[in-house]
Design an enzyme around this catalytic site. Structure first.
Site, PDB file in Angstrom:
ATOM      1  CB  THR A 260      -0.902  -0.004   1.249  1.00  0.00           C
ATOM      2  OG1 THR A 260      -1.532  -1.276   1.375  1.00  0.00           O
ATOM      3  CG2 THR A 260      -1.955   1.082   1.183  1.00  0.00           C
ATOM      4  CD1 TRP A 261       4.414   4.535   2.257  1.00  0.00           C
ATOM      5  CD2 TRP A 261       5.701   3.162   3.463  1.00  0.00           C
ATOM      6  NE1 TRP A 261       5.332   5.301   2.933  1.00  0.00           N
ATOM      7  CE2 TRP A 261       6.123   4.470   3.681  1.00  0.00           C
ATOM      8  CE3 TRP A 261       6.349   2.111   4.116  1.00  0.00           C
ATOM      9  CZ2 TRP A 261       7.194   4.774   4.533  1.00  0.00           C
ATOM     10  CZ3 TRP A 261       7.412   2.409   4.961  1.00  0.00           C
ATOM     11  CH2 TRP A 261       7.829   3.730   5.167  1.00  0.00           C
TER      12      TRP A 261
ATOM     13  CG  HIS B 154       0.656  -9.615  -3.715  1.00  0.00           C
ATOM     14  ND1 HIS B 154       1.483  -8.742  -3.041  1.00  0.00           N
ATOM     15  CD2 HIS B 154      -0.610  -9.234  -3.399  1.00  0.00           C
ATOM     16  CE1 HIS B 154       0.738  -7.878  -2.368  1.00  0.00           C
ATOM     17  NE2 HIS B 154      -0.524  -8.146  -2.571  1.00  0.00           N
TER      18      HIS B 154
ATOM     19  NE  ARG C  37       6.429  -4.731   7.924  1.00  0.00           N
ATOM     20  CZ  ARG C  37       5.223  -4.451   8.387  1.00  0.00           C
ATOM     21  NH1 ARG C  37       4.150  -4.947   7.789  1.00  0.00           N
ATOM     22  NH2 ARG C  37       5.053  -3.667   9.434  1.00  0.00           N
TER      23      ARG C  37
ATOM     24  CE1 TYR D  45       5.808  -0.978   5.930  1.00  0.00           C
ATOM     25  CE2 TYR D  45       7.193  -1.101   7.880  1.00  0.00           C
ATOM     26  CZ  TYR D  45       5.995  -0.769   7.294  1.00  0.00           C
ATOM     27  OH  TYR D  45       4.975  -0.239   8.062  1.00  0.00           O
TER      28      TYR D  45
HETATM   29  N1  PPS Z   1       2.017   4.647   4.444  1.00  0.00           N
HETATM   30  C1  PPS Z   1       2.454   3.598   5.153  1.00  0.00           C
HETATM   31  N2  PPS Z   1       3.616   3.668   5.812  1.00  0.00           N
HETATM   32  C2  PPS Z   1       4.068   2.625   6.531  1.00  0.00           C
HETATM   33  N3  PPS Z   1       3.412   1.446   6.661  1.00  0.00           N
HETATM   34  C3  PPS Z   1       2.248   1.330   6.004  1.00  0.00           C
HETATM   35  C4  PPS Z   1       1.713   2.382   5.232  1.00  0.00           C
HETATM   36  N4  PPS Z   1       0.544   1.971   4.704  1.00  0.00           N
HETATM   37  C5  PPS Z   1       0.331   0.722   5.137  1.00  0.00           C
HETATM   38  N5  PPS Z   1       1.358   0.328   5.933  1.00  0.00           N
HETATM   39  C6  PPS Z   1       1.518  -0.948   6.634  1.00  0.00           C
HETATM   40  O1  PPS Z   1       1.846  -1.975   5.670  1.00  0.00           O
HETATM   41  C7  PPS Z   1       1.243  -3.199   6.106  1.00  0.00           C
HETATM   42  C8  PPS Z   1       0.270  -3.674   5.057  1.00  0.00           C
HETATM   43  O2  PPS Z   1       1.026  -4.251   4.022  1.00  0.00           O
HETATM   44  P1  PPS Z   1       0.529  -4.252   2.534  1.00  0.00           P
HETATM   45  O3  PPS Z   1       0.172  -2.887   2.130  1.00  0.00           O
HETATM   46  O4  PPS Z   1       1.597  -4.935   1.728  1.00  0.00           O
HETATM   47  O5  PPS Z   1      -0.771  -5.153   2.577  1.00  0.00           O
HETATM   48  S1  PPS Z   1      -1.466  -5.846   1.316  1.00  0.00           S
HETATM   49  O6  PPS Z   1      -0.598  -6.986   0.917  1.00  0.00           O
HETATM   50  O7  PPS Z   1      -1.628  -4.860   0.276  1.00  0.00           O
HETATM   51  O8  PPS Z   1      -2.763  -6.335   1.843  1.00  0.00           O
HETATM   52  C9  PPS Z   1       0.563  -2.914   7.425  1.00  0.00           C
HETATM   53  O9  PPS Z   1       1.562  -3.177   8.403  1.00  0.00           O
HETATM   54  P2  PPS Z   1       1.194  -3.455   9.943  1.00  0.00           P
HETATM   55  O10 PPS Z   1       0.800  -2.144  10.514  1.00  0.00           O
HETATM   56  O11 PPS Z   1       2.467  -3.962  10.544  1.00  0.00           O
HETATM   57  O12 PPS Z   1       0.118  -4.476   9.961  1.00  0.00           O
HETATM   58  C10 PPS Z   1       0.244  -1.448   7.278  1.00  0.00           C
HETATM   59  O13 PPS Z   1      -0.020  -0.788   8.483  1.00  0.00           O
END
Ligand code: PPS
Length: 341
Positions: free
Chosen positions: A92-93, A154, A177, A239
């Protein structure tokens, strides 16, 4: 120089990659290329079911898209950028960062009208496996998008079609990550649809290679090796490194996609603006990303923003579990130059 062409926003795209795996057997690898033959599903909520496909674990719902992509439904174009990641590793990030970086000519990151202020990042960057679940509709939608196109997958590197993995005109940006944090994130996400999902189950199976994007070591190794062999077409990000220096990684990303920041942009603090726009705090706080909001996803948009930190594994794993997963990863990655220690 920033390009005036923004990567295409395709609007709502079904996105169903859900996490978690329940106990189940690991079927032997097979060479089948079709959905039905490709393997056993794990029990539990249908959205958490996986299939063993060409040596990789794929969410069952994604298998038709994977097959279509491998069979050539996706026609790459010069300038395409594919974001690749295992689940729960910062997809997402990365979508937000890449979109904001590549679109900065059309959408200044500090501007009040930026798409990321009203759309979830998954609505800005299509998820290929879901887009191609209907092969002809996927081809039509992707074909209609103007370049430069930005998309995400993915899929393991090993199962990408050569038109992506061996194409100098198609760049891949990968994010991974620490697997311990990935599993914790996966478990929290899976519990949304399966509240009785035990962390110990997710953990045990991941150690055996069974998880979303599993085996995890193969997912990271595939892209790691590709980035070593072809650093100009595969950028390998972590990450934790982006957490430490988001603006520095925006610059890396911009250079990699051929849109380095100009001196004027540097002076204006564009990298910092993008990092701020895409920060966990900023995105999570937006109305579109609150728990109640939901765009193209099967899950509420808020489900993609939980904690956003490194090291949460320590709150869920015993030191022994942590040592065990570290040891598995170390053994699998030995000799590669890659480590999560
Ligand atoms: N902007 C931003 N900055 C930092 N971290 C972020 C951000 N956006 C999403 N997250 C954290 O990324 C985790 C979700 O991973 P994914 O985005 O790969 O999920 S998915 O595969 O698309 O479902 C999930 O990690 P955890 O908080 O450890 O569960 C999200 O909180």
């Amino acid at each position: 120089m920033a390009t005036a062409n923004a990567p295409s926003v395709v609007g709502p795209v079904p996105f169903t990659d859900v996490c978690g795996a329940r106990p189940g057997p690991v079927p032997p690898p097979n060479d089948h290329d079709d959905d039905d033959a490709s393997a056993a599903a794990l029990p539990g909520d249908a959205r958490l079911r996986l299939r063993w496909y060409q040596g990789t674990w794929v969410p069952r719902v994604c298998v038709p898209g994977v097959v279509a992509i491998r069979q050539g439904s996706f026609a790459p174009r010069r300038g395409d950028v594919v974001l690749a990641s295992p689940h729960k590793c910062g997809t997402t990030w990365l979508k937000a960062l890449a979109f904001a970086t590549m679109a900065r000519g059309a959408y200044p990151p500090a501007g009040a009208g930026h798409p990321l202020l009203r759309l979830n990042p998954h609505d800005c960057v299509p998820f290929m496996e879901m887009l191609f679940a209907d092969s002809s509709a996927g081809s039509r939608k992707m074909g209609a998008l103007p370049s430069p196109r930005l998309m995400a997958t993915h899929m393991h590197h090993a199962i990408l079609p050569a038109s992506i993995s061996n194409n100098p005109d198609c760049k891949i940006v990968y994010i991974c990550r620490n697997p311990k944090d990935m599993l914790v994130s996966l478990w929290h996400f899976g519990r949304r649809v399966q509240p009785d999902l035990a962390f110990s189950d997710v953990f045990e199976h991941a150690c055996e290679g069974v998880s979303f994007s599993g085996p995890i070591w193969d997912h990271v190794l595939g892209y790691w090796n590709a980035s070593k062999e072809s650093p100009e077409t595969v950028l390998f990000l972590r990450y934790e490194e982006i957490l430490l220096d988001p603006a520095g990684n925006v610059r890396r990303l911009a250079r990699f996609v051929g849109q380095p920041l100009s001196p004027a942009e540097e002076a204006a603090g564009v990298a910092e603006d993008i990092a701020r726009l895409c920060s966990f705090e900023a995105l999570r706080g937006l109305e579109v990303n609150t728990a109640a909001g939901s765009g193209s996803l099967l899950f509420p948009n808020g489900a993609y923003f939980r904690r956003g930190q490194a090291g949460d594994w320590a709150n869920h794993m015993t030191p022994e579990m942590a040592r065990r997963l570290d040891a598995v990863m170390e053994e699998k990655l030995r000799g590669s130059g890659l480590s999560f220690a």
